[in-house]
Design a protein around this motif. Structure first.
Motif, short mmCIF file in Angstrom:
data_model
loop_
_atom_site.label_atom_id
_atom_site.label_comp_id
_atom_site.label_asym_id
_atom_site.label_seq_id
_atom_site.Cartn_x
_atom_site.Cartn_y
_atom_site.Cartn_z
N ALA A 15 0.83 -1.20 0.00
CA ALA A 15 0.00 0.00 0.00
C ALA A 15 0.87 1.25 0.00
O ALA A 15 0.59 2.21 -0.72
N SER A 16 1.94 1.25 0.81
CA SER A 16 2.77 2.46 0.85
C SER A 16 3.56 2.61 -0.45
O SER A 16 3.78 3.72 -0.92
N ARG A 17 3.93 1.48 -1.05
CA ARG A 17 4.61 1.54 -2.34
C ARG A 17 3.68 2.14 -3.39
O ARG A 17 4.06 2.98 -4.20
N ARG A 18 2.41 1.73 -3.35
CA ARG A 18 1.45 2.25 -4.32
C ARG A 18 1.15 3.73 -4.08
O ARG A 18 1.00 4.50 -5.03
N SER A 19 1.08 4.12 -2.79
CA SER A 19 0.89 5.55 -2.48
C SER A 19 2.07 6.35 -3.03
O SER A 19 1.90 7.43 -3.59
N ALA A 20 3.26 5.81 -2.85
CA ALA A 20 4.46 6.51 -3.32
C ALA A 20 4.43 6.70 -4.82
O ALA A 20 4.89 7.71 -5.34
N SER A 21 3.83 5.74 -5.54
CA SER A 21 3.79 5.87 -7.00
C SER A 21 2.89 7.04 -7.42
O SER A 21 3.11 7.66 -8.45
N VAL A 22 1.89 7.33 -6.58
CA VAL A 22 1.02 8.48 -6.86
C VAL A 22 1.80 9.78 -6.63
O VAL A 22 1.71 10.73 -7.41
N THR A 23 2.59 9.81 -5.55
CA THR A 23 3.43 10.97 -5.27
C THR A 23 4.43 11.18 -6.41
O THR A 23 4.65 12.30 -6.87
N GLU A 24 4.99 10.07 -6.85
CA GLU A 24 5.99 10.10 -7.92
C GLU A 24 5.44 10.72 -9.20
O GLU A 24 6.13 11.45 -9.90
N ARG A 25 4.17 10.43 -9.47
CA ARG A 25 3.52 10.99 -10.66
C ARG A 25 3.54 12.52 -10.62
O ARG A 25 3.78 13.17 -11.62
N ASN A 26 3.32 13.06 -9.42
CA ASN A 26 3.31 14.52 -9.27
C ASN A 26 4.71 15.12 -9.46
O ASN A 26 4.84 16.22 -9.98
N VAL A 27 5.70 14.39 -9.02
CA VAL A 27 7.08 14.86 -9.23
C VAL A 27 7.37 14.92 -10.73
O VAL A 27 7.94 15.88 -11.23
N ALA A 28 6.91 13.88 -11.45
CA ALA A 28 7.12 13.84 -12.90
C ALA A 28 6.37 14.97 -13.61
O ALA A 28 6.84 15.49 -14.63
N ALA A 29 5.22 15.35 -13.05
CA ALA A 29 4.39 16.38 -13.69
C ALA A 29 4.89 17.79 -13.40
O ALA A 29 4.43 18.75 -13.99
N LEU A 30 5.81 17.89 -12.45
CA LEU A 30 6.31 19.21 -12.05
C LEU A 30 7.02 19.90 -13.22
O LEU A 30 7.92 19.35 -13.82
N VAL B 97 4.20 11.71 -23.55
CA VAL B 97 3.78 10.41 -24.04
C VAL B 97 4.53 9.29 -23.31
O VAL B 97 3.93 8.34 -22.79
N ARG B 98 5.86 9.44 -23.23
CA ARG B 98 6.67 8.41 -22.57
C ARG B 98 6.33 8.31 -21.09
O ARG B 98 6.14 7.22 -20.55
N GLU B 99 6.23 9.49 -20.44
CA GLU B 99 5.94 9.50 -19.00
C GLU B 99 4.59 8.88 -18.68
O GLU B 99 4.40 8.31 -17.60
N ASN B 100 3.65 8.99 -19.63
CA ASN B 100 2.36 8.36 -19.40
C ASN B 100 2.53 6.86 -19.21
O ASN B 100 1.82 6.25 -18.42
N LEU B 101 3.47 6.28 -19.92
CA LEU B 101 3.70 4.84 -19.79
C LEU B 101 4.53 4.51 -18.56
O LEU B 101 4.20 3.60 -17.80
N THR B 102 5.61 5.28 -18.35
CA THR B 102 6.49 4.95 -17.21
C THR B 102 5.77 5.18 -15.89
O THR B 102 5.88 4.36 -14.97
N THR B 103 5.01 6.27 -15.81
CA THR B 103 4.27 6.56 -14.57
C THR B 103 3.23 5.48 -14.31
O THR B 103 3.07 5.01 -13.19
N TYR B 104 2.55 5.08 -15.37
CA TYR B 104 1.53 4.05 -15.22
C TYR B 104 2.16 2.73 -14.76
O TYR B 104 1.60 2.03 -13.92
N ALA B 105 3.34 2.45 -15.30
CA ALA B 105 4.05 1.23 -14.89
C ALA B 105 4.35 1.25 -13.40
O ALA B 105 4.28 0.22 -12.72
N ARG B 106 4.66 2.45 -12.89
CA ARG B 106 4.97 2.56 -11.47
C ARG B 106 3.76 2.25 -10.60
O ARG B 106 3.92 1.76 -9.49
N TYR B 107 2.56 2.55 -11.11
CA TYR B 107 1.35 2.20 -10.34
C TYR B 107 1.26 0.68 -10.14
O TYR B 107 0.63 0.21 -9.21
N PHE B 108 1.89 -0.07 -11.05
CA PHE B 108 1.89 -1.52 -10.92
C PHE B 108 3.11 -2.01 -10.14
O PHE B 108 3.33 -3.21 -10.02
#
Lengths: 269, 310
Positions: A15-30, B97-108
């Motif tokens: 669960a914490s790993r999955r939460s972290a992936s959501v945080t990570e998405r925001n870092v990427a979107a910065l 486009v690339r980040e859409n895939l890499t980020t999604y992969a991280r959700y898994f």
């Protein structure tokens, strides 16, 4: 025993790993534009501190706190600015941005198709909001030390408190955002936020209000936050701030619970 | 493929939204390696079914097992092995486009290095390699669709769910998507798709169900459905200005079934050319004659009616 406990532990780490992936998405979107927005969050409380704390403070002189400690008006206002900037930073991220992501970007519709669950999204978004809020708090504490409004050791103690304030407001904001129908509803929230900002013992000690009003002020979350941070940065009196900590922890738990429940209802249609 | 237990098993599956019943007790089984289609007009309950199978919508009744697990209790474990391409693209507009895939992969929970490698591979697969660093917004509809399909594959799923994968795409884009989906099928990936394009269902599906009003009205392979619910051939006749009904009466004896449309008459027969000869023998002079093999579209329209549903 092992078979009973192990799945739980695996669950928590997943669960914490999955939460972290959501945080990570925001870092990427910065993006660079966003940085400008981040800077404004730091500048605002600083301007209040300079204009009212120092400016108006020069007309007011020193203040005597309930504990008997005598402080300059700027030193009285500074912890309140810290608390309210922690609130503002957290709320901005967990209300506006969170609402936009959920309702308009439909971001979470994609996320829930993965193993990530609503509670983990809420936690991940909150952690992100806190990364931002904590940066503001740290910078502001440095300013307070430089301006001699608090001692370095006190500033260190106040930092985790400011983080807690951010977490509590972040969770609260997220819960509120799940009830929002459109952007118009946010005007109401901004007004509420401003009222809290003005009357939570920020510029005027709550003791100055009539009894009923004072009681009302003292149960609001921002008052508890201001009270906590003021106790840690300038005041000496007692342990009443532990009550603030418990209060904020309760707000955090309730906010997260409501937010993830509501998200589950909204997303798992 | 014979792997015993079906990957998807639904019995009496129901989905209700308030008073409205979107899915009204359907039985479905999908085996490993199969390409399975849900065919039906808008509002037939296809998407609601897909969302239940995707474990993002709890069933209101009946039984559902995906990969042998319970979608409500084991949601995360099941979703870890599914790839979902929803009807409306919900790509992340703030990422490339690339980040859409890499980020999604991280959700898994896929490690970053693996995610990067897989993203590059998948972008090539859907022919978006040269757009890797572009934002999502400027992409065309077809490109977004392909990216969404690539995203659905990022976890190397056992089952890929595609809700109307080619709706709104131009012919080139459709064919590209079909070709990619066909390749996946050849690799042994189980495909479950919804569509209202008959050619899509005929091209891709080994087996399909036709849904209407939340129920399954027919089931089988495309070929079997055509044989069962249509004749081998269809003769389409157009007549000049005169009322088509007057002719239709005379045509009744010609085929198994005659359908009169505002602009033409359809005669369902086993031998089209013979029927055309008979039409001539009757002394009728249609302005236009077309003999074609009957298609899934004939089955579909026969089963779900010609009335427009929205």
């Amino acid at each position: 025993m092992v078979t009973l406990v192990l799945p739980r532990l695996v669950d928590v780490s997943a669960a914490s790993r999955r939460s972290a992936s959501v945080t990570e998405r925001n870092v990427a979107a910065l993006r660079s534009v966003y940085w400008l927005l981040l800077v404004s969050g730091f500048v605002e409380p600083l301007l209040y501190l300079l204009s009212i704390g120092v400016g108006v403070g020069a007309l007011i002189g020193d203040l005597t706190l309930p504990s008997g400690a005598v402080v300059t008006y700027a030193a009285f206002v500074a912890p309140a600015m810290l608390a309210s900037s922690a609130m503002t930073g957290a709320l901005a991220e967990t209300t506006f941005n969170f609402f936009g992501k959920m309702k308009y970007m439909k971001l979470y519709d994609g996320v829930i198709a993965t193993p990530v669950q609503p509670f983990e999204i809420a936690l991940g978004e909150l952690a992100w909001a806190m990364l931002r809020g904590s940066a503001y708090s740290a910078a502001f504490l440095v300013v307070m030390v430089v301006m001699d409004l608090t001692a370095p050791a006190r500033a260190l103690a106040a930092f985790p408190a400011a983080v807690l304030v951010g977490f509590a407001f972040g969770a609260l904001g997220m819960a509120i955002a799940t009830f929002m129908r459109s952007w118009q509803d946010f005007d109401l929230m901004s007004s509420m936020q401003f009222v809290l900002f003005l009357f939570s013992g920020t510029f005027v000690p709550a003791e100055a209000y009539p009894a009923v009003l004072r009681w009302l002020v003292e149960v609001t979350p921002l008052y508890r936050a201001v009270h906590l941070i003021r106790a840690l940065t300038v005041d000496t009196g007692g342990w009443s701030w532990t009550l603030d900590v418990l209060y904020l922890l309760a707000v955090l738990a309730a906010g997260l619970l409501i937010a993830s429940r509501r998200m589950g209802r909204l997303l798992y249609k | 493929m014979t792997t015993g237990r079906p990957l998807i098993q639904a019995r009496g599956l129901v989905k209700r939204f308030g008073d409205f019943t979107a899915v009204d007790g359907i039985d479905v089984e999908v085996s490993a390696g199969e390409a399975f289609g849900f065919l039906g007009p808008n509002g037939a309950g296809k998407s609601s079914t897909m969302r239940m199978v995707g474990c993002t919508s709890p069933p209101s009744g009946g039984e559902l097992h995906i990969l042998g697990m319970d979608p409500v209790r084991d949601g995360p474990a099941i979703r870890a092995r599914l790839g979902v391409c929803p009807q409306l693209d919900n790509l992340d507009p703030e990422l490339t486009v690339r980040e859409n895939l890499t980020t999604y992969a991280r959700y898994f929970g896929i490690p970053r290095r693996v995610a990067r490698a897989r993203a590059a591979e998948l972008l090539d697969f859907v022919q978006l390699g040269d757009r890797a660093d572009s934002k999502v917004e400027p992409l065309s509809g077809g490109m977004k669709r392909r990216l969404t399909i690539a995203r659905a594959l990022v976890n190397e799923p056992d089952i890929v769910l595609l809700d109307e994968p080619t709706t709104g795409l131009d012919p080139q884009a459709r064919h590209l998507v079909w070709e990619r989906l066909f390749r996946l099928k050849q690799q042994g990936v189980t495909l479950v798709l919804t569509t209202h394009y008959m050619d899509e269902a005929e091209q891709l599906c080994d087996r399909l169900v036709v849904m209407d009003g939340g129920r399954i009205v027919a089931e089988g392979s495309p070929r079997a459905l055509i044989e069962q619910h249509a004749t081998r051939e269809v003769v389409e006749l157009r007549f000049a200005a005169e009322s088509q009904e007057t002719f239709a009466g005379k045509l009744d004896a010609l085929g198994e079934r005659v359908e009169v449309l505002p602009d033409r008459v359809l005669v369902y027969v086993s031998d089209g050319d013979a029927a055309v000869a008979e039409v001539a023998a009757l002394g009728l002079r249609p302005t236009n004659v077309l003999v074609r093999r009957s298609s899934l579209e004939d089955v579909f329209l026969h089963l779900t009616g010609r009335t427009l549903v929205d």
